[in-house]
Design a protein around this motif. Sequence first.
Motif, PDB file in Angstrom:
ATOM      1  N   ASP A   1      -2.452  -8.032 -13.898  1.00  0.00           N
ATOM      2  CA  ASP A   1      -2.684  -6.556 -13.792  1.00  0.00           C
ATOM      3  C   ASP A   1      -2.550  -6.137 -12.061  1.00  0.00           C
ATOM      4  N   SER A   2      -2.689  -4.955 -11.787  1.00  0.00           N
ATOM      5  CA  SER A   2      -2.661  -4.479 -10.372  1.00  0.00           C
ATOM      6  C   SER A   2      -3.822  -4.798  -9.538  1.00  0.00           C
ATOM      7  N   ASP A   3      -4.858  -5.345 -10.275  1.00  0.00           N
ATOM      8  CA  ASP A   3      -5.957  -5.767  -9.639  1.00  0.00           C
ATOM      9  C   ASP A   3      -6.083  -7.452  -9.302  1.00  0.00           C
ATOM     10  N   GLY A   4      -4.821  -7.782  -9.612  1.00  0.00           N
ATOM     11  CA  GLY A   4      -4.621  -9.301  -9.198  1.00  0.00           C
ATOM     12  C   GLY A   4      -4.289  -9.698  -8.084  1.00  0.00           C
ATOM     13  N   TYR A   5      -4.022  -8.584  -6.893  1.00  0.00           N
ATOM     14  CA  TYR A   5      -3.828  -8.962  -5.458  1.00  0.00           C
ATOM     15  C   TYR A   5      -4.190  -7.797  -5.077  1.00  0.00           C
ATOM     16  N   ASP A   6      -4.365  -7.773  -3.425  1.00  0.00           N
ATOM     17  CA  ASP A   6      -4.855  -6.736  -2.589  1.00  0.00           C
ATOM     18  C   ASP A   6      -3.376  -6.261  -1.932  1.00  0.00           C
ATOM     19  N   ALA A   7      -3.238  -5.067  -2.307  1.00  0.00           N
ATOM     20  CA  ALA A   7      -1.727  -4.464  -1.961  1.00  0.00           C
ATOM     21  C   ALA A   7      -1.862  -4.273  -0.404  1.00  0.00           C
ATOM     22  N   GLN A   8      -2.928  -3.981   0.310  1.00  0.00           N
ATOM     23  CA  GLN A   8      -3.039  -3.827   1.639  1.00  0.00           C
ATOM     24  C   GLN A   8      -2.709  -4.870   2.435  1.00  0.00           C
ATOM     25  N   THR A   9      -3.340  -6.123   1.982  1.00  0.00           N
ATOM     26  CA  THR A   9      -3.114  -7.494   2.832  1.00  0.00           C
ATOM     27  C   THR A   9      -2.168  -8.449   2.381  1.00  0.00           C
ATOM     28  N   ASP A  10      -1.545  -8.265   1.029  1.00  0.00           N
ATOM     29  CA  ASP A  10      -0.745  -9.000   0.579  1.00  0.00           C
ATOM     30  C   ASP A  10       0.558  -9.356   1.363  1.00  0.00           C
ATOM     31  N   TRP A  11       0.739 -10.663   1.617  1.00  0.00           N
ATOM     32  CA  TRP A  11       1.905 -11.049   2.576  1.00  0.00           C
ATOM     33  C   TRP A  11       3.428 -10.524   2.227  1.00  0.00           C
TER      34      TRP A  11
ATOM     35  N   LEU B   1       4.156  -7.879   0.399  1.00  0.00           N
ATOM     36  CA  LEU B   1       4.144  -6.430   0.444  1.00  0.00           C
ATOM     37  C   LEU B   1       4.384  -6.274   1.920  1.00  0.00           C
ATOM     38  N   THR B   2       3.617  -6.822   2.838  1.00  0.00           N
ATOM     39  CA  THR B   2       3.506  -6.522   4.293  1.00  0.00           C
ATOM     40  C   THR B   2       5.071  -6.870   4.924  1.00  0.00           C
ATOM     41  N   LEU B   3       5.384  -7.877   4.191  1.00  0.00           N
ATOM     42  CA  LEU B   3       7.037  -8.057   4.747  1.00  0.00           C
ATOM     43  C   LEU B   3       7.920  -7.011   4.114  1.00  0.00           C
ATOM     44  N   LEU B   4       7.738  -6.413   3.124  1.00  0.00           N
ATOM     45  CA  LEU B   4       8.628  -5.346   2.665  1.00  0.00           C
ATOM     46  C   LEU B   4       8.550  -4.134   3.375  1.00  0.00           C
ATOM     47  N   ARG B   5       7.147  -3.799   4.091  1.00  0.00           N
ATOM     48  CA  ARG B   5       7.145  -2.753   4.548  1.00  0.00           C
ATOM     49  C   ARG B   5       7.934  -2.740   5.951  1.00  0.00           C
ATOM     50  N   ARG B   6       8.269  -3.794   6.606  1.00  0.00           N
ATOM     51  CA  ARG B   6       9.135  -4.009   7.654  1.00  0.00           C
ATOM     52  C   ARG B   6      10.370  -3.871   7.771  1.00  0.00           C
ATOM     53  N   PHE B   7      11.068  -3.559   6.247  1.00  0.00           N
ATOM     54  CA  PHE B   7      12.582  -3.302   6.204  1.00  0.00           C
ATOM     55  C   PHE B   7      12.663  -1.829   6.411  1.00  0.00           C
TER      56      PHE B   7
ATOM     57  N   ARG C   1       5.171   2.261  -4.123  1.00  0.00           N
ATOM     58  CA  ARG C   1       4.733   3.399  -3.359  1.00  0.00           C
ATOM     59  C   ARG C   1       3.073   3.384  -3.752  1.00  0.00           C
ATOM     60  N   ARG C   2       2.730   3.131  -4.817  1.00  0.00           N
ATOM     61  CA  ARG C   2       1.338   2.795  -4.951  1.00  0.00           C
ATOM     62  C   ARG C   2       0.834   1.911  -4.338  1.00  0.00           C
ATOM     63  N   ASP C   3       1.371   0.889  -3.846  1.00  0.00           N
ATOM     64  CA  ASP C   3       0.923  -0.336  -3.174  1.00  0.00           C
ATOM     65  C   ASP C   3       1.085   0.063  -1.748  1.00  0.00           C
ATOM     66  N   GLY C   4       1.562   1.064  -1.470  1.00  0.00           N
ATOM     67  CA  GLY C   4       1.549   1.373   0.161  1.00  0.00           C
ATOM     68  C   GLY C   4       2.895   1.032   1.044  1.00  0.00           C
ATOM     69  N   VAL C   5       3.648   0.783   0.013  1.00  0.00           N
ATOM     70  CA  VAL C   5       4.984   0.440   0.569  1.00  0.00           C
ATOM     71  C   VAL C   5       6.117   1.796   0.780  1.00  0.00           C
ATOM     72  N   ASN C   6       5.933   2.215   1.939  1.00  0.00           N
ATOM     73  CA  ASN C   6       6.731   3.726   2.039  1.00  0.00           C
ATOM     74  C   ASN C   6       7.933   3.532   2.856  1.00  0.00           C
ATOM     75  N   VAL C   7       8.942   2.922   2.261  1.00  0.00           N
ATOM     76  CA  VAL C   7      10.042   2.386   2.999  1.00  0.00           C
ATOM     77  C   VAL C   7      11.228   3.319   2.079  1.00  0.00           C
ATOM     78  N   PRO C   8      12.184   3.719   2.578  1.00  0.00           N
ATOM     79  CA  PRO C   8      13.481   4.538   2.128  1.00  0.00           C
ATOM     80  C   PRO C   8      13.711   3.371   0.744  1.00  0.00           C
ATOM     81  N   MET C   9      14.092   3.844  -0.464  1.00  0.00           N
ATOM     82  CA  MET C   9      14.344   3.000  -1.541  1.00  0.00           C
ATOM     83  C   MET C   9      15.535   3.609  -2.230  1.00  0.00           C
ATOM     84  N   ILE C  10      16.221   2.633  -2.654  1.00  0.00           N
ATOM     85  CA  ILE C  10      17.579   2.723  -3.636  1.00  0.00           C
ATOM     86  C   ILE C  10      17.253   2.178  -4.816  1.00  0.00           C
ATOM     87  N   SER C  11      17.376   2.686  -6.161  1.00  0.00           N
ATOM     88  CA  SER C  11      16.927   1.901  -7.343  1.00  0.00           C
ATOM     89  C   SER C  11      18.506   1.485  -7.759  1.00  0.00           C
TER      90      SER C  11
END
Length: 352
Positions: free
Chosen positions: A114-124, A126-132, A147-157
Motif C-alpha cells: 500500500d502507499s504506506d510501504g514507502y516514504d514518498a518524500q525521500t524515495d530514490w 520518485l526523487t529521480l522522476l522529479r528531475r525530468f 502527484r499525491r507522492d509529490g512528483v509535480n512534473v508535466p505528464m502525458i498519459s
Amino acid sequence: MTNWITNINASNAQEANDAVHLISRSLCMAAQEIGFQEINLVGFQYTDAYPDRRQNLVHALLDPVQPGDLVVVQFPLFTTDSFTETFFEQLFHRQGVQKVAVIRDIPSWMNAVDSDGYDAQTDWWLTLLRRFDLLIVANEQEAAQLRRDGVNVPMISLVICDYLYQGPWRKKQFRKELYYASGRDILGLDYHAATPLNVYSAVASDAVQANGSTRWLGFQPSDAILASLSGGFGIVTANNIRESHDEAFKYYTQFNDPTKLSFYWAAGLPVVTTSRTPHAQLIKDRHLGLVVDDLNDIDRILSDMSSADYQVMVAAVAPWQRAVTTGFFIKRALLAAIQTLNLGVKQQLVKS
C-alpha cells in the motif's frame, strides 16, 4: 537536434520474451519510425565493483547526446542500482538537453502492499522522476498517484502500452475458454470452474499443474502464442491466480499498464480483468472484454453469452488491436513531448 530513446536489450532468447524486453522492443521500433535514435543498454551486472569502468561506459553511451537534443529514458533502466545512479548522474548533468521518462515501472510501488510501504518524500525512484522535464505515464491513475507522492512534473498519459506485431492472426471464434500468459512463476490457483484455463508460464507449481480445470502449456515465445489464439478470452489480472511477488503486485495493478492487456489485444482477443485495474471501466464501457473479480463466476457469465455477443466484442477490440500493433500510443506521446519541449507548442495531452 536529435531525439534519443533508451533500448533495453536482452542477453538471451528467453529474456527476450519477458515483458520488460518485449515492451522495450515495441517502444523503440515505434520511436524509430518517427526518427528517434537508440541508446542501447544491456544488464551491465558486472560493473558494481568497478566505478571507473561504470563511469566510462555511461560516458560512451551518452557521448553522442548534444545540447538541443531530447533524451527519452525507459524508466527504470532494469539494470543495477549503481549503474542506474551513474547513468542518471551523467544525464542530469548535461546542460541544454531535454529529459523525458517513459515510466515502465516504479520499483517502490511494486515492492509495497500500500502507499504506506514507502516514504514518498525521500524515495530514490520518485526523487529521480522529479528531475525530468516531462513524464510519459501509464495512465491517469498513475499520474494521480504520482502527484499525491509529490512528483509535480508535466505528464502525458500513454493510456495503454503498445505491442508491435505483424501477424499472423487467426479468425476469432466464440469458445468458452480462458488464456493466461505470465513471465512469473504460477504458485497457486483457486479455480474450479468448468471453463478451461490455459496457462503459459515457464514455472507452475505441482498444484497448478494438477488442477483439473487447468492446462499448463509451459513456456512459449510470445509471438507464437499470439499466432495460435483463435478464440476465448485473455486474462489480464485475476484474484484467483497467485504468482511470485503477488501481494505487492496486487497493489501495483491499480496503476500500471499490464503488458498482458496489449498482448491479448494485439491478438484481437477480448480480455478478462478485475474491477480495481485502471482499464476496467474502459473495458466494460467499450465491450472490450469482461470485468470479473472471481474467475469461478466465469461459467455463469459465459452461459449468458452468445456467439453474436462475442463477435461484438471482437469487433470492438479491432481498432485497439490496430493501434497497439502499430505503435500508435507511444508515437502519439513522443510527438506530444517533442511539440511541448522542443517547439513550445501547447499540447492538450500534457497535464501539469
